[in-house]
Each structure stands twice: as C-alpha cells, then as structure tokens.
Design an enzyme around this catalytic site. Structure first.
Site, PDB file in Angstrom:
ATOM      1  N   ARG A 299       0.851  -1.188   0.000  1.00 30.03           N
ATOM      2  CA  ARG A 299       0.000   0.000   0.000  1.00 30.03           C
ATOM      3  C   ARG A 299       0.887   1.238   0.000  1.00 30.03           C
ATOM      4  NH1 ARG A 299      -2.002  -3.570   3.966  1.00 30.03           N
ATOM      5  NH2 ARG A 299      -4.095  -4.387   3.503  1.00 30.03           N
TER       6      ARG A 299
ATOM      7  N   ARG B  47      -0.501  -2.019  -6.889  1.00 30.18           N
ATOM      8  CA  ARG B  47      -0.879  -3.126  -6.001  1.00 30.18           C
ATOM      9  C   ARG B  47      -1.822  -4.082  -6.726  1.00 30.18           C
ATOM     10  NH1 ARG B  47      -1.261  -4.564  -0.467  1.00 30.18           N
ATOM     11  NH2 ARG B  47      -3.353  -5.012   0.296  1.00 30.18           N
TER      12      ARG B  47
ATOM     13  N   TYR C  13      -6.984 -18.227   8.450  1.00 32.99           N
ATOM     14  CA  TYR C  13      -5.808 -17.501   7.974  1.00 32.99           C
ATOM     15  C   TYR C  13      -4.604 -18.439   7.944  1.00 32.99           C
ATOM     16  CZ  TYR C  13      -2.438 -13.751   7.391  1.00 32.99           C
ATOM     17  OH  TYR C  13      -1.450 -12.939   6.911  1.00 32.99           O
TER      18      TYR C  13
ATOM     19  N   HIS D 115      -3.843  -9.408   3.183  1.00 33.34           N
ATOM     20  CA  HIS D 115      -5.285  -9.607   3.314  1.00 33.34           C
ATOM     21  C   HIS D 115      -5.531 -10.738   4.298  1.00 33.34           C
ATOM     22  CE1 HIS D 115      -6.551  -7.788  -0.834  1.00 33.34           C
ATOM     23  NE2 HIS D 115      -6.159  -6.902   0.041  1.00 33.34           N
TER      24      HIS D 115
ATOM     25  N   HIS E  21      -2.289   2.708  -5.950  1.00 34.57           N
ATOM     26  CA  HIS E  21      -2.984   1.436  -5.715  1.00 34.57           C
ATOM     27  C   HIS E  21      -3.050   0.593  -6.991  1.00 34.57           C
ATOM     28  CE1 HIS E  21      -4.898  -0.481  -2.329  1.00 34.57           C
ATOM     29  NE2 HIS E  21      -5.861  -0.936  -3.095  1.00 34.57           N
TER      30      HIS E  21
ATOM     31  N   LYS F 243      -2.358  -2.427   7.751  1.00 32.43           N
ATOM     32  CA  LYS F 243      -3.517  -1.927   8.485  1.00 32.43           C
ATOM     33  C   LYS F 243      -3.534  -2.507   9.887  1.00 32.43           C
ATOM     34  CE  LYS F 243      -6.530  -1.043   4.525  1.00 32.43           C
ATOM     35  NZ  LYS F 243      -7.810  -1.358   3.869  1.00 32.43           N
TER      36      LYS F 243
END
Length: 308
Positions: free
Chosen positions: A150, A249, A281, A272, A246, A174
């Site tokens: 990002r 990305r 995950y 993600h 972006h 994030k």
C-alpha cells in the site's frame, strides 16, 4: 485436498482426450480450477469439490474482485470453473452444480484499472535517471510493483526494515500488523542506487533519518506526492488510464494470479487477512513466498529466461 487433485487430474485427461484441446488451453482451464482449490483451503470448512457451494464460489469471485482482478479475467476464470463442474456432473461425481446459477461478472462494470506489464515498463522507461528525483522515482515504482504494498506502507518504509541480503522487506499494514514481503532484484538494485547516490548526499530531517524515500527537503514523502509522481509518469508514457499508487498493487496481484501463483501466497503478500468471515488464515513460510514471487512475477521471470 486429495479429491481436488484427483478430480483435477481426471478433468485434465478429459480435456486432452475427449475435447482434444491444445496444451495451452488445457493448462488455462486447470489453472482456473486450481485457484478455486487453493481458495477452498482458506475456508473454515475446507470444502471438497463435491461439497463446495454457490456461496463459496461467490466468495471466491468477490476475493478476486477485491484484489483488483478485472471483470474479463474473472469471467474467464469462472468459465473454466463452470467447465470443470459440468464435467463432474457428466461423470455423476456431483449431485448439484454450485456454478449453475452464477452469472459471469459484467464486463462493463467499473473496476480498478490494472496496468499491463508492457505499460509498467513504459512508465519505468520514461523516468529521467539523470535528474535528482529520477533514481528515487524509479526505485519507488519498482518497489510498489515488486512488493504490492500500500502507498501508506511505502512512505513509512524504513531502512532498518529492508533485508535486501535475504530479499525481504518488513512493512506495517492496516492495524499496524507486521508482515514480510519478498522484494525483487530490480527493486533492490534501484533502491540501493537511490540510497547510495542520492539519499546519502541529502540533508535529512531528524524525524526521517530511517525513512527510505525522502523529498528534496530530506523529509518523508506524502501520499499525495506519490500519487502525483505516478500520474505524471503515466501521462509521459501515454497511458490513458485512471492510475494511482494502488494501481500497482492491483497489477502486482493480477499478474501473479494470472501467471499461476498460489492464492494463499498472494493473500499473504498483500496482507489480506480476511477473504471471508469464515476464512482460516494461513501463514506460509518465507521460502514459499519468495519462490512464488520469483516464479510468477513478470519482473523476475526475465531473470529466469536470461539464465536459459
């Protein structure tokens, strides 16, 4: 997972023997089904080909959309998956076809623009490396495309988090979640050129001493500045698309997936964590991530071809 492998092999034999398709066409079909197989491993219930349902397939398409895969690519991938389930139905291996009622994504739907590999090379080629900002801007584009990070992660990238000797960088995504991303050889090369020949000769603001990319005043770049650099280079390259940081990305993810990369590896590199709310995950080791990037990223593929 075993059923996926068996059914995919049977489907491959069917395409070769019954439909007499070319090897390239067969491999394209198989890649599409393998992506769904990889996605199924990320779901909490890890469905087999017989048990996957319509919602699972829709979640798969939503994930492809989330990472920026174009509607055309999504439609082509769904077509391959539909062919797979049509084969399973013909062979009486499934009772219900989970793709039967799913419509292809509308090609006209507005999705994030993605740059082709030649377009990215055109943008790189128009950079004036003799200017003070040239080596920095080249390094910025190389890093964005090589790592899929990002813009917020790029402007916060620290020298102490660059492990170029092992081919990785550490970024804070994030929620300040940390991840390691493989970085390509061109990105390392041009970042080192910038660090050694440009940045080393700047007067650097004390608060930005560990920041990789700086402006003329020796301070951390802003998101707006990165946006303007990329818009300007796109215009110089004659690219008539709505380009932003972006976009790199999206292009990173699209080129890896369309080239055959494992979905789990792309997910990890993008940071993600949630494909769906029921997703498990999966953490992958660094060797696997590095091999994925080296094998399927267009900027790395050229190295492999040159060694032949």
């Amino acid at each position: 997972m075993q059923n996926w492998s068996i059914y995919i092999q049977h489907f491959k034999d069917f395409l070769r023997l019954e439909r007499a398709l070319s090897e390239n066409s067969i491999e394209a079909y198989i890649r599409d089904v393998e992506k769904l197989s990889q996605f199924s491993e990320l779901l909490a219930h890890q469905p087999s080909p017989e048990n996957i349902n319509e919602r699972d397939v829709m979640d798969f398409l939503e994930y492809l959309n989330e990472i920026g895969l174009t509607a055309t690519s999504q439609a082509r991938m769904l077509s391959g998956i539909k062919a797979f389930y049509k084969y399973l139905a013909i062979e009486n291996l499934i009772q219900n076809d989970p793709t039967q009622l799913i419509e292809s994504p509308k090609i006209g739907r507005k999705l994030p623009d993605t740059l082709s590999f030649p377009e990215i090379e055109r943008m790189l080629d128009v950079i004036d490396l003799s200017s003070p900002e040239g080596p920095r801007n080249r390094a910025i584009l190389e890093v964005l495309y090589s790592c899929g990070m990002r813009v917020s992660e790029l402007i916060e990238l620290k020298i102490t988090n660059c492990y170029f000797d092992i081919g990785f960088v550490r970024v804070f995504g994030k929620g300040r979640k940390v991840r390691l991303i493989p970085i390509g050889r061109d990105a390392v090369k041009y970042t080192n050129i910038y660090l050694e020949n440009i940045r080393n000769h700047q007067d650097i603001d004390p608060e930005s001493e560990d920041i990789v990319f700086l402006n003329r005043r020796g301070k951390k770049l802003t998101r707006v500045m990165i946006f303007l650099i990329i818009k300007n280079l796109a215009e110089q390259a004659g690219i008539q698309k709505n380009i932003s940081p972006h976009t790199f990305r999206h292009s990173f993810a699209t080129h890896l997936i369309e080239g055959g990369a494992d979905l789990r590896a792309v997910q990890e590199m993008l940071g993600h964590e949630s494909i769906t709310t029921t997703e498990v995950y999966t953490h992958l080791d660094r060797v696997f991530l590095s091999e994925t990037m080296r094998s399927f990223h267009p900027r790395e593929y050229k190295y492999a071809m040159n060694k032949r």
